[in-house]
Design a protein around this motif. Structure first.
Motif, PDB file in Angstrom:
ATOM      1  N   VAL A 451       9.616  -1.133  26.016  1.00 49.01           N
ATOM      2  CA  VAL A 451       9.156  -1.500  24.673  1.00 49.01           C
ATOM      3  C   VAL A 451       7.640  -1.535  24.673  1.00 49.01           C
ATOM      4  O   VAL A 451       7.023  -2.310  25.417  1.00 49.01           O
ATOM      5  CB  VAL A 451       9.702  -2.877  24.247  1.00 49.01           C
ATOM      6  CG1 VAL A 451       9.138  -3.279  22.889  1.00 49.01           C
ATOM      7  CG2 VAL A 451      11.226  -2.860  24.205  1.00 49.01           C
ATOM      8  N   ARG A 452       7.034  -0.694  23.855  1.00 47.53           N
ATOM      9  CA  ARG A 452       5.577  -0.663  23.732  1.00 47.53           C
ATOM     10  C   ARG A 452       5.146  -1.596  22.607  1.00 47.53           C
ATOM     11  O   ARG A 452       5.587  -1.460  21.470  1.00 47.53           O
ATOM     12  CB  ARG A 452       5.091   0.760  23.449  1.00 47.53           C
ATOM     13  CG  ARG A 452       5.248   1.688  24.637  1.00 47.53           C
ATOM     14  CD  ARG A 452       4.852   3.119  24.271  1.00 47.53           C
ATOM     15  NE  ARG A 452       4.929   3.985  25.443  1.00 47.53           N
ATOM     16  CZ  ARG A 452       3.875   4.457  26.096  1.00 47.53           C
ATOM     17  NH1 ARG A 452       2.655   4.165  25.688  1.00 47.53           N
ATOM     18  NH2 ARG A 452       4.022   5.229  27.151  1.00 47.53           N
ATOM     19  N   THR A 453       4.257  -2.493  22.933  1.00 46.49           N
ATOM     20  CA  THR A 453       3.726  -3.433  21.955  1.00 46.49           C
ATOM     21  C   THR A 453       2.311  -3.026  21.571  1.00 46.49           C
ATOM     22  O   THR A 453       1.476  -2.762  22.443  1.00 46.49           O
ATOM     23  CB  THR A 453       3.697  -4.862  22.526  1.00 46.49           C
ATOM     24  OG1 THR A 453       5.039  -5.262  22.855  1.00 46.49           O
ATOM     25  CG2 THR A 453       3.118  -5.848  21.521  1.00 46.49           C
ATOM     26  N   SER A 454       2.064  -2.969  20.273  1.00 37.59           N
ATOM     27  CA  SER A 454       0.731  -2.629  19.790  1.00 37.59           C
ATOM     28  C   SER A 454       0.280  -3.668  18.775  1.00 37.59           C
ATOM     29  O   SER A 454       1.067  -4.118  17.939  1.00 37.59           O
ATOM     30  CB  SER A 454       0.724  -1.243  19.141  1.00 37.59           C
ATOM     31  OG  SER A 454      -0.535  -0.972  18.552  1.00 37.59           O
ATOM     32  N   GLY A 455      -0.981  -4.015  18.863  1.00 37.68           N
ATOM     33  CA  GLY A 455      -1.578  -4.914  17.883  1.00 37.68           C
ATOM     34  C   GLY A 455      -2.339  -4.169  16.818  1.00 37.68           C
ATOM     35  O   GLY A 455      -3.206  -4.742  16.154  1.00 37.68           O
ATOM     36  N   GLY A 456      -2.033  -2.860  16.667  1.00 34.60           N
ATOM     37  CA  GLY A 456      -2.748  -2.046  15.700  1.00 34.60           C
ATOM     38  C   GLY A 456      -3.877  -1.285  16.374  1.00 34.60           C
ATOM     39  O   GLY A 456      -3.995  -1.232  17.599  1.00 34.60           O
ATOM     40  N   ALA A 457      -4.700  -0.680  15.545  1.00 32.64           N
ATOM     41  CA  ALA A 457      -5.792   0.155  16.036  1.00 32.64           C
ATOM     42  C   ALA A 457      -7.128  -0.498  15.731  1.00 32.64           C
ATOM     43  O   ALA A 457      -7.213  -1.394  14.890  1.00 32.64           O
ATOM     44  CB  ALA A 457      -5.712   1.537  15.381  1.00 32.64           C
ATOM     45  N   PRO A 458      -8.192  -0.056  16.419  1.00 32.36           N
ATOM     46  CA  PRO A 458      -9.523  -0.570  16.081  1.00 32.36           C
ATOM     47  C   PRO A 458      -9.886  -0.211  14.640  1.00 32.36           C
ATOM     48  O   PRO A 458      -9.349   0.750  14.089  1.00 32.36           O
ATOM     49  CB  PRO A 458     -10.434   0.165  17.072  1.00 32.36           C
ATOM     50  CG  PRO A 458      -9.541   0.630  18.167  1.00 32.36           C
ATOM     51  CD  PRO A 458      -8.230   0.921  17.515  1.00 32.36           C
ATOM     52  N   PRO A 459     -10.760  -0.965  14.021  1.00 36.22           N
ATOM     53  CA  PRO A 459     -11.527  -2.073  14.611  1.00 36.22           C
ATOM     54  C   PRO A 459     -10.855  -3.435  14.494  1.00 36.22           C
ATOM     55  O   PRO A 459     -11.318  -4.395  15.094  1.00 36.22           O
ATOM     56  CB  PRO A 459     -12.810  -2.061  13.780  1.00 36.22           C
ATOM     57  CG  PRO A 459     -12.349  -1.614  12.428  1.00 36.22           C
ATOM     58  CD  PRO A 459     -11.267  -0.603  12.676  1.00 36.22           C
ATOM     59  N   SER A 460      -9.760  -3.533  13.731  1.00 36.22           N
ATOM     60  CA  SER A 460      -9.162  -4.844  13.485  1.00 36.22           C
ATOM     61  C   SER A 460      -7.944  -5.121  14.359  1.00 36.22           C
ATOM     62  O   SER A 460      -7.368  -6.211  14.285  1.00 36.22           O
ATOM     63  CB  SER A 460      -8.769  -4.972  12.007  1.00 36.22           C
ATOM     64  OG  SER A 460      -7.880  -3.924  11.639  1.00 36.22           O
TER      65      SER A 460
END
Length: 535
Positions: A451-460
């Motif tokens: 399971v790949r977890t991402s907090g979104g992309a830069p800059p936020s």
């Protein structure tokens, strides 16, 4: 051409998908001048490809964005012609990607207004006319991205099965591009997202299966294997996991029927934006060597060329010259499963150890000279030992390329711990070791898929340590844990890695370790503790 076509692609100098850095004429021309500077050092660059967002949304793939290109592409095209550089352009394959479709294309548009049907309405004929226009302006390299062969109008969906729609769309696409190439013989076509089973790009722990119809190679010169992202096999060198990802995807496509020559590994991407995790030029030498070792009739270089000095350019040119006449075969196991692997050609052997244990490789006859190393490698008569994450290039003749930035010459030893695990949380207590303590965990769903977890992309976007948490306490005090995975990763990460340096707590003191993931898709995390002895 007996050597690869070397293409510079300016994506990741800007990024309007996983960052908010726009493409402008100033930025594009700055990279053009950097390209010329590196060419003076011997670097081969045959083409300059302008990637996404060059076109005005309402310009039908003819007009450029006037707020960023007030005079259009004339200066860029003229500079390409003057310096014998082939111009290249990015196009969405058949999708409504940030455009306002011309009226004559709308009868091809699906109800979701994303994909255009290729066998009904005015889109496909009109699109091919746009390609012809740019060919007449000198464009020779065409990059096709974001294909959607499910696209059809609601009326067609009433009378056709989804499989019939897909089949008809693919047939129309192939026929159209084949006809175009017959009348535009200098065209170079490269395929990106949508021509393969896209889901395979998201993980490196799935079973082998066929992912792409090799018949696409009747149309395209190369097909890419995914933008750089971390593999699902953890390593303490974060940038090496991006290399392993590319190698794993190349292997999958290779086993599925594509020759290494037909695969665009798209792996040499440096820069300051989110697509390449803002790596700058970190570990660029090893990444370049691997990118060239994989072969490929088209070789892409992406990103901020100013990150490479003149001396770097001379080294870059030496590596190009070393590899460009070699025809490699894949050797070894599956990269994403931690099995030692590499690329062997007539005169060169490139090896990588993607596992957490040292591995031994029996060398073919003649490969006696170590040309380059990154990490711990030991060359003996007839064998080579590679440590965790190590990479080496060997040759039949003595060539000196130096070494990479990887100083991780670790020998790991597993530390047993009594873990109290409950789904997305795990805790343990151990005595403080005398060596560096490496703390890692992998996360999987109920089917034991990564399971790949991402907090979104830069800059936020959020960096991985805020999502996959590792905390260590001693006598109630929080200790600082170094995180080599401290990056904002658009594609997500399925593992976490922390390092507690030796001396962070008194020997023998009890360490309380807590691991936690915030991802609700995770069913279980799998922790490991390793002590690292430096060689």
């Amino acid at each position: 051409m007996d050597r690869p076509l070397y293409v510079y692609d300016n994506w990741s100098t800007y990024d309007e998908l996983s960052d908010n850095v726009p493409l402008t004429e100033e930025l594009a021309m700055q990279q053009f001048h950097e390209l010329l500077r590196l060419k003076k050092q011997g670097v081969k660059m045959d083409a300059y490809l302008m990637d996404a967002f060059w076109n005005a949304p309402d310009g039908g793939y003819i007009e450029w964005r006037k707020d960023r290109w007030p005079n259009g592409p004339e200066a860029w095209l003229a500079a390409c012609k003057e310096n014998d550089i082939l111009p290249g352009l990015w196009f969405p394959a058949n999708t409504n990607f940030h455009i306002e479709p011309p009226l004559e294309w709308r009868d091809s548009l699906a109800a979701d207004e994303w994909g255009f049907c290729l066998f009904h309405g005015g889109f496909w004929k009109g699109f091919l006319e746009k390609l012809d226009y740019w060919y007449r302006q000198g464009v020779r390299v065409f990059k096709f991205d974001f294909a959607d062969f499910r696209a059809a109008t609601d009326e067609l969906k009433l009378t056709m099965l989804p499989s019939q729609i897909r089949s008809r769309n693919i047939a129309a696409y192939r026929a159209g591009l084949l006809e175009f190439r017959s009348t535009h013989p200098e065209s170079v076509f490269v395929a990106y997202n949508g021509f393969e089973e896209v889901e395979f790009m998201n993980r490196t722990d799935h079973k082998l299966r066929r992912l792409l119809d090799p018949a696409w190679l009747d149309v395209f010169d190369t097909i890419y294997c995914g933008d750089p992202r971390p593999a699902d096999a953890p390593l303490p060198n974060f940038w090496r996991t991006l290399d392993v990802y590319a190698d794993h995807m190349v292997r999958f496509l290779n086993l599925g029927g594509l020759s290494l020559d037909q695969i665009d590994n798209c792996a040499f991407m440096i820069g300051r934006t989110g697509t390449c995790c803002r790596r700058g030029n970190a570990d660029w030498k090893t990444t370049l060597l691997l990118s060239l070792a994989r072969g490929g009739k088209v070789h892409m270089t992406l990103g901020n060329l100013e990150a490479l000095s003149d001396e770097d350019g001379k080294w870059f040119a030496r590596v190009q010259n070393l590899f460009e006449s070699e025809k490699p075969d894949f050797v070894g196991g599956l990269p994403g499963l931690g099995e030692l692997y590499g690329y062997q050609s007539m005169n060169l052997l490139t090896l990588v150890n993607p596992s957490l244990e040292a591995q031994l490789y029996t060398l073919p006859e003649g490969f006696e000279h170590q040309i380059y190393s990154d990490g711990f490698v030991s060359l003996e008569t007839g064998t080579m030992t590679l440590g965790t994450g190590a990479m080496a290039v060997l040759g039949k003749s003595p060539v000196e390329l130096g070494s990479g930035e990887n100083r991780l010459t670790y020998s790991f030893k597993i530390i047993e711990a009594n873990w109290k695990a409950d789904g997305r949380l795990a805790e343990a207590a151990i005595p403080t070791p005398s060596q560096d303590l490496h703390i890692l965990f992998r996360q999987k769903d109920a089917r034991e898929n990564a399971v790949r977890t991402s907090g979104g992309a830069p800059p936020s976007g959020k960096p991985i340590p805020e999502l996959l948490k590792i905390s260590v306490k001693s006598t109630g005090q929080e200790l600082k844990v170094d995180r080599p995975d401290d990056h904002i990763i658009w594609s997500g990460l399925s593992w976490a890695w922390g390092i507690l340096p030796a001396g962070s707590a008194k020997a023998g003191d009890l360490l309380t370790i807590r691991l936690e993931t915030s991802d609700l898709a995770v069913s279980q995390i799998f922790p490991s503790l390793l002590s690292a002895n430096h060689r």
